[in-house]
Design a protein around this motif. Structure first.
Motif, PDB file in Angstrom:
ATOM      1  N   GLN A   1      35.468 -21.352  13.244  1.00  0.00           N
ATOM      2  CA  GLN A   1      35.548 -21.020  14.667  1.00  0.00           C
ATOM      3  C   GLN A   1      34.968 -19.632  14.926  1.00  0.00           C
ATOM      4  O   GLN A   1      34.400 -19.367  15.992  1.00  0.00           O
ATOM      5  CB  GLN A   1      37.003 -21.055  15.138  1.00  0.00           C
ATOM      6  CG  GLN A   1      37.644 -22.426  15.014  1.00  0.00           C
ATOM      7  CD  GLN A   1      39.133 -22.388  15.258  1.00  0.00           C
ATOM      8  OE1 GLN A   1      39.579 -22.530  16.401  1.00  0.00           O
ATOM      9  NE2 GLN A   1      39.917 -22.196  14.214  1.00  0.00           N
TER      10      GLN A   1
ATOM     11  N   TYR B   1      44.932 -20.276  23.184  1.00  0.00           N
ATOM     12  CA  TYR B   1      45.317 -20.851  21.900  1.00  0.00           C
ATOM     13  C   TYR B   1      45.802 -22.290  22.069  1.00  0.00           C
ATOM     14  O   TYR B   1      46.480 -22.609  23.047  1.00  0.00           O
ATOM     15  CB  TYR B   1      46.419 -20.009  21.250  1.00  0.00           C
ATOM     16  CG  TYR B   1      45.956 -18.614  20.894  1.00  0.00           C
ATOM     17  CD1 TYR B   1      45.431 -18.334  19.633  1.00  0.00           C
ATOM     18  CD2 TYR B   1      46.015 -17.580  21.829  1.00  0.00           C
ATOM     19  CE1 TYR B   1      44.989 -17.055  19.304  1.00  0.00           C
ATOM     20  CE2 TYR B   1      45.575 -16.301  21.502  1.00  0.00           C
ATOM     21  CZ  TYR B   1      45.064 -16.050  20.235  1.00  0.00           C
ATOM     22  OH  TYR B   1      44.616 -14.784  19.924  1.00  0.00           O
ATOM     23  N   MET B   2      45.483 -23.113  21.093  1.00  0.00           N
ATOM     24  CA  MET B   2      45.884 -24.512  21.144  1.00  0.00           C
ATOM     25  C   MET B   2      47.404 -24.652  21.107  1.00  0.00           C
ATOM     26  O   MET B   2      47.957 -25.537  21.732  1.00  0.00           O
ATOM     27  CB  MET B   2      45.252 -25.270  19.966  1.00  0.00           C
ATOM     28  CG  MET B   2      45.351 -26.775  20.064  1.00  0.00           C
ATOM     29  SD  MET B   2      44.248 -27.431  21.340  1.00  0.00           S
ATOM     30  CE  MET B   2      44.316 -29.189  20.971  1.00  0.00           C
ATOM     31  N   HIS B   3      48.071 -23.752  20.398  1.00  0.00           N
ATOM     32  CA  HIS B   3      49.528 -23.881  20.289  1.00  0.00           C
ATOM     33  C   HIS B   3      50.240 -23.506  21.594  1.00  0.00           C
ATOM     34  O   HIS B   3      51.415 -23.814  21.765  1.00  0.00           O
ATOM     35  CB  HIS B   3      50.067 -23.049  19.125  1.00  0.00           C
ATOM     36  CG  HIS B   3      49.887 -21.567  19.282  1.00  0.00           C
ATOM     37  ND1 HIS B   3      48.878 -20.877  18.645  1.00  0.00           N
ATOM     38  CD2 HIS B   3      50.565 -20.640  20.006  1.00  0.00           C
ATOM     39  CE1 HIS B   3      48.955 -19.592  18.963  1.00  0.00           C
ATOM     40  NE2 HIS B   3      49.958 -19.432  19.793  1.00  0.00           N
TER      41      HIS B   3
ATOM     42  N   VAL C   1      39.447 -28.484  19.707  1.00  0.00           N
ATOM     43  CA  VAL C   1      40.283 -27.554  20.469  1.00  0.00           C
ATOM     44  C   VAL C   1      40.225 -27.957  21.945  1.00  0.00           C
ATOM     45  O   VAL C   1      39.996 -27.133  22.837  1.00  0.00           O
ATOM     46  CB  VAL C   1      39.842 -26.084  20.268  1.00  0.00           C
ATOM     47  CG1 VAL C   1      40.921 -25.127  20.810  1.00  0.00           C
ATOM     48  CG2 VAL C   1      39.590 -25.765  18.803  1.00  0.00           C
TER      49      VAL C   1
ATOM     50  N   ARG D   1      42.121 -22.497  17.545  1.00  0.00           N
ATOM     51  CA  ARG D   1      43.217 -23.284  16.979  1.00  0.00           C
ATOM     52  C   ARG D   1      43.498 -22.837  15.548  1.00  0.00           C
ATOM     53  O   ARG D   1      42.574 -22.508  14.801  1.00  0.00           O
ATOM     54  CB  ARG D   1      42.852 -24.765  16.995  1.00  0.00           C
ATOM     55  CG  ARG D   1      43.979 -25.711  16.599  1.00  0.00           C
ATOM     56  CD  ARG D   1      43.537 -27.145  16.804  1.00  0.00           C
ATOM     57  NE  ARG D   1      44.628 -28.098  16.625  1.00  0.00           N
ATOM     58  CZ  ARG D   1      44.533 -29.409  16.815  1.00  0.00           C
ATOM     59  NH1 ARG D   1      43.364 -29.921  17.208  1.00  0.00           N
ATOM     60  NH2 ARG D   1      45.564 -30.189  16.641  1.00  0.00           N
ATOM     61  N   GLU D   2      44.751 -22.848  15.160  1.00  0.00           N
ATOM     62  CA  GLU D   2      45.127 -22.510  13.789  1.00  0.00           C
ATOM     63  C   GLU D   2      44.292 -23.355  12.830  1.00  0.00           C
ATOM     64  O   GLU D   2      44.250 -24.577  12.955  1.00  0.00           O
ATOM     65  CB  GLU D   2      46.617 -22.768  13.582  1.00  0.00           C
ATOM     66  CG  GLU D   2      47.251 -21.975  12.459  1.00  0.00           C
ATOM     67  CD  GLU D   2      46.883 -22.498  11.071  1.00  0.00           C
ATOM     68  OE1 GLU D   2      46.854 -21.682  10.136  1.00  0.00           O
ATOM     69  OE2 GLU D   2      46.649 -23.723  10.925  1.00  0.00           O
TER      70      GLU D   2
ATOM     71  N   LEU E   1      48.598 -24.194  24.697  1.00  0.00           N
ATOM     72  CA  LEU E   1      47.518 -24.711  25.534  1.00  0.00           C
ATOM     73  C   LEU E   1      47.912 -24.842  27.000  1.00  0.00           C
ATOM     74  O   LEU E   1      47.157 -24.439  27.887  1.00  0.00           O
ATOM     75  CB  LEU E   1      47.060 -26.064  24.985  1.00  0.00           C
ATOM     76  CG  LEU E   1      45.894 -26.751  25.691  1.00  0.00           C
ATOM     77  CD1 LEU E   1      44.657 -25.876  25.656  1.00  0.00           C
ATOM     78  CD2 LEU E   1      45.608 -28.106  25.048  1.00  0.00           C
TER      79      LEU E   1
ATOM     80  N   GLU F   1      45.590 -26.626  11.037  1.00  0.00           N
ATOM     81  CA  GLU F   1      45.811 -27.711  11.998  1.00  0.00           C
ATOM     82  C   GLU F   1      44.482 -28.325  12.422  1.00  0.00           C
ATOM     83  O   GLU F   1      44.342 -29.549  12.507  1.00  0.00           O
ATOM     84  CB  GLU F   1      46.542 -27.187  13.235  1.00  0.00           C
ATOM     85  CG  GLU F   1      48.015 -26.938  13.058  1.00  0.00           C
ATOM     86  CD  GLU F   1      48.674 -26.586  14.381  1.00  0.00           C
ATOM     87  OE1 GLU F   1      47.994 -26.656  15.432  1.00  0.00           O
ATOM     88  OE2 GLU F   1      49.864 -26.243  14.378  1.00  0.00           O
ATOM     89  N   ARG F   2      43.517 -27.462  12.721  1.00  0.00           N
ATOM     90  CA  ARG F   2      42.221 -27.947  13.201  1.00  0.00           C
ATOM     91  C   ARG F   2      41.515 -28.775  12.132  1.00  0.00           C
ATOM     92  O   ARG F   2      40.920 -29.823  12.430  1.00  0.00           O
ATOM     93  CB  ARG F   2      41.360 -26.753  13.623  1.00  0.00           C
ATOM     94  CG  ARG F   2      39.980 -27.150  14.132  1.00  0.00           C
ATOM     95  CD  ARG F   2      39.271 -25.967  14.764  1.00  0.00           C
ATOM     96  NE  ARG F   2      37.899 -26.319  15.104  1.00  0.00           N
ATOM     97  CZ  ARG F   2      36.851 -26.095  14.316  1.00  0.00           C
ATOM     98  NH1 ARG F   2      37.028 -25.495  13.139  1.00  0.00           N
ATOM     99  NH2 ARG F   2      35.638 -26.459  14.673  1.00  0.00           N
TER     100      ARG F   2
ATOM    101  N   ALA G   1      48.449 -30.174  21.537  1.00  0.00           N
ATOM    102  CA  ALA G   1      48.682 -29.667  20.186  1.00  0.00           C
ATOM    103  C   ALA G   1      50.050 -30.108  19.689  1.00  0.00           C
ATOM    104  O   ALA G   1      50.937 -30.478  20.455  1.00  0.00           O
ATOM    105  CB  ALA G   1      48.608 -28.145  20.182  1.00  0.00           C
TER     106      ALA G   1
END
Length: 332
Positions: A225, A242-244, A95, A160-161, A246, A164-165, A289
């Protein structure tokens, strides 16, 4: 004449009594108003603070222990502390944790790039023995607990979702940097046949084996996480990125952090520029991401209905924790 005098005296007595009663009533009202005022001032806090206090119960009962994950974890991902900005940051592998540690070095007046380049340089940035970052366990239990409970300190984390992670961990630690997974999971704990099978699988694009093997081979790159913090400390997190999103969230966090020395924000001092290939971009302003459409396309290359169901079951807690929220990616 005598009767008239008696009537006058009687009327005067009634007046005196009435006056006393009125005065007593006034005093009573004043006391009641003062009591209400005192009661109001005792609970005169924002609603979210009151709810937080109620959720915590008595926050004096929450104690930091040496065995707590946030304090006693024996790994590289210890929470970073930057006193000048009153920040405690909980990094999570996959992340953006390497980039975050670079900017933390810069916030502390160090070169964000350790002279060694490439993968070796990334390892030095990650390793608390070589990155010179201050961590929560560098403080006494009493001081660390005080900082965690102090609402003036920002306790931040980026998540992160999970699908995806996990795919990112698979491609990085199982397919590309296969030596990491071999050393971690293809070891003496396996039988001779299982060890051979593990070594044969690593490096191949076999996400099924990766997912199954990680159930008995725990690691922070693919661990939950939600277990980055002890459950009792999650309510104290007051910034979740959030990574989405970022780019937006990183900028928002850095703009909210103000130096106690001169009042300048972390964004103005170290985040606004100096990043990117030629050094003229803002920090994390090129989103690392996947974009939503690219993410689904990439996920569909490796997941099928069976693998997706497996991840949703085994990593369910990452979607269920109430302190952050993901819109679940449903592929099938």
């Amino acid at each position: 004449m005598r009767k008239r005098i008696l009537k006058v005296l009687e009327a005067a007595s009634v007046a005196v009594v009435m006056t006393c009663m009125i005065r007593q009533a006034v005093v009573f009202v004043e006391l009641e108003q003062q009591e209400m005022k005192n009661t109001k001032s005792a609970t005169n806090k924002p609603l979210d603070v009151i709810m937080h206090d109620e959720e915590q119960g008595n926050n004096s009962t929450i104690k930091l222990l040496e065995t707590d994950i946030i304090y006693g974890r024996d790994w590289w991902e210890k929470p970073t502390v930057i006193e000048e900005y009153k920040l405690i940051f909980f990094t999570i592998p996959k992340v953006g944790c390497t980039e975050w540690k670079r900017i933390f070095r810069k916030m502390m007046g160090m070169n964000p790039w350790i002279p060694e380049m490439g993968r070796k340089g990334d390892e030095l940035i990650q390793n608390p023995r070589t990155n010179n970052l201050t961590t929560l366990s560098d403080y006494s239990l009493a001081d660390a607990e005080m900082m965690m409970k102090d609402p003036e300190w920002t306790k931040a984390i980026f998540v992160r979702e999970p699908k995806e992670r996990l795919l990112s961990a698979f491609l990085d630690k199982f397919v590309q940097e296969d030596s990491y997974f071999r050393e971690k999971c293809c070891n003496h704990h396996l039988s001779e046949d299982e060890l051979k099978h593990c070594n044969d699988k690593v490096g191949m694009a076999d996400i099924r084996y990766f997912l199954e093997r990680t159930q008995n081979c725990q690691d922070y790159h693919w661990g939950l996480q939600s277990e980055t913090l002890d459950e009792k400390w999650w309510p104290y997190i007051n910034f979740v990125g959030y990574m989405h999103s970022l780019s937006e969230d990183a900028r928002k966090l850095l703009k909210s952090l103000t130096s106690v020395n001169d009042g300048i924000t972390a964004w103005e001092r170290v985040g606004k520029t100096g990043w990117g290939k030629v050094g003229n971009d803002g920090f994390m302003q090129i989103n690392l991401a996947f974009h939503a459409t690219d993410a689904n396309k990439k996920l569909l290359e490796y997941y099928n209905e069976e693998y997706e169901a497996f991840v949703q079951e085994k990593w369910a807690k990452d979607w269920e924790l109430p302190y952050y929220h993901f819109d679940k990616i449903q592929l099938f």
